[in-house]
Design an enzyme around this catalytic site. Structure first.
Site, PDB file in Angstrom:
ATOM      1  CB  CYS B  86      38.400  -4.885 -13.681  1.00  0.00           C
ATOM      2  SG  CYS B  86      39.592  -6.144 -13.196  1.00  0.00           S
ATOM      3  CG  HIS B 203      37.559  -6.466 -18.183  1.00  0.00           C
ATOM      4  ND1 HIS B 203      38.131  -5.228 -17.999  1.00  0.00           N
ATOM      5  CD2 HIS B 203      38.161  -7.289 -17.301  1.00  0.00           C
ATOM      6  CE1 HIS B 203      39.045  -5.300 -17.049  1.00  0.00           C
ATOM      7  NE2 HIS B 203      39.089  -6.538 -16.607  1.00  0.00           N
ATOM      8  CD  GLU B 205      36.642  -3.185 -20.570  1.00  0.00           C
ATOM      9  OE1 GLU B 205      35.515  -3.351 -20.071  1.00  0.00           O
ATOM     10  OE2 GLU B 205      37.708  -3.447 -19.976  1.00  0.00           O
TER      11      GLU B 205
END
EC number: 6.3.5.3
Lengths: 93, 236
Positions: B86, B203, B205
């Site tokens: 990002c 994302h 994560e």
């Protein structure tokens, strides 16, 4: 002392969603004659320099390295005395 | 394998990445402050999501000149593994480590939602646990993810198989409707030609534990660890 007035705009052909939205707003307000809107950035950079050539060189470098992204943006600037007595358009953008 | 997570003022996904690498995957991981100037001893650097320097001027434009960046650029240019997520992807673009630039989302909205991605190339250190063509589900959260590259750059990315993820429908079809931001070619992630620098808007994560609604993101980080532990090195 010199004042650089810098205009950073999207290159022609690069989609400008903000400009499209602003145009939509203007049309909704009744300004039917609006055919295109492009949104850009305006920056004023004060320089403690009197040498216009050196100031121009530094402003060019600032634009290339940070203020504009050459992939999608172009720039132009003017260098003015603080009183704004003389104006000089940069040769390229 | 030792990971470094770079923390810029305004990073806000640094702790999530740190958690996934350390607690979920059990790898050694450190935070690296943007004011540091040394990245020696790390095997993979992660530039996390967030709004570094408030995203002023352009997303990633000012972070690109942070004191740590010359070391990151050296590390990347000498073949070190670098993952930009990002805002991290935006920083890699501004730094010239990946080609192209980000524009504001074509919808003008900040998009925070799950997206489906088609894995276009699994022969990378970051995607080897996926199958080629596999559809994975990873969330996005950005206002400037509208990836742009000129026609020549795009052709080069295609020819060298550098497009790694494309936004797609759940069945894997790449359609305009599946594109959340207007990016050219539905691009969600690209890699450099040498294959050691990956930038992606989604994302991983945020979906590395089933508690969070998905584990596809875990496979991306696990790919890096597997690749390293198998002793694979680029250019070897």
């Amino acid at each position: 002392m010199l004042l650089a007035k810098i205009y950073v705009t999207l290159k022609p052909g690069v989609l400008d969603p903000q400009g499209e939205a602003v145009m939509g707003g203007l049309k909704a307000m009744g300004y039917e004659g609006v055919t295109a809107v492009r949104v850009g950035k305006y920056l004023e950079v004060q320089l403690d320099l009197d040498d216009r050539q050196e100031a121009g060189r530094q402003v060019e470098e600032m634009c290339r390295r940070l203020l504009a992204n050459p992939v999608i943006e172009q720039y132009r600037y003017t260098l003015e005395e603080p009183a704004g007595l003389s104006t000089e358009e940069s040769p390229r953008g | 394998m030792k990971f470094g997570v770079i923390v810029f003022p305004g990073s806000n996904c640094d702790q999530d990445v740190y958690h996934v690498l350390g607690a979920v995957l059990g790898q050694p991981v450190d935070y690296l402050w943007h004011g540091d100037t040394d990245v020696a001893g790390y095997d993979c650097l992660v530039l996390p999501g967030g709004f570094s320097y408030g995203d002023y001027l352009r997303a990633g434009a000012i972070a690109r000149f942070a004191p740590i960046m010359p070391a990151v650029i050296d590390f990347a240019r000498s073949g070190g593994l670098v993952l930009g997520i990002c805002n991290g992807f935006q920083i890699l673009l501004e730094a010239g480590l990946l080609p192209g630039a980000m524009r504001r989302n074509d919808c003008l909205q900040f998009r925070c939602q799950w997206t489906y991605l088609r894995v276009e190339n699994n022969a990378t250190p970051f995607t080897n646990r996926f199958r080629e063509g596999q559809v994975i589900r990873i969330p996005i959260a950005h206002g400037e993810g509208n990836y742009y590259a000129d026609a020549a750059t795009l052709a080069e990315l295609e020819a060298n198989r550098q497009i790694i993820f494309r936004y797609c429908a759940p069945d894997g079809e790449v359609t305009p409707a599946a594109n959340p931001n207007g990016s050219v070619g539905n691009i969600a992630g690209i890699i450099n030609r040498e294959g050691n620098i990956l930038g992606m808007m989604p994302h991983p994560e945020r979906c590395a534990e089933s508690l969070l609604g998905g584990t596809d993101g875990r496979e991306l980080f696990a790919s890096i660890v597997d690749w390293w532990q198998r002793g694979e090195r680029l250019g070897a």
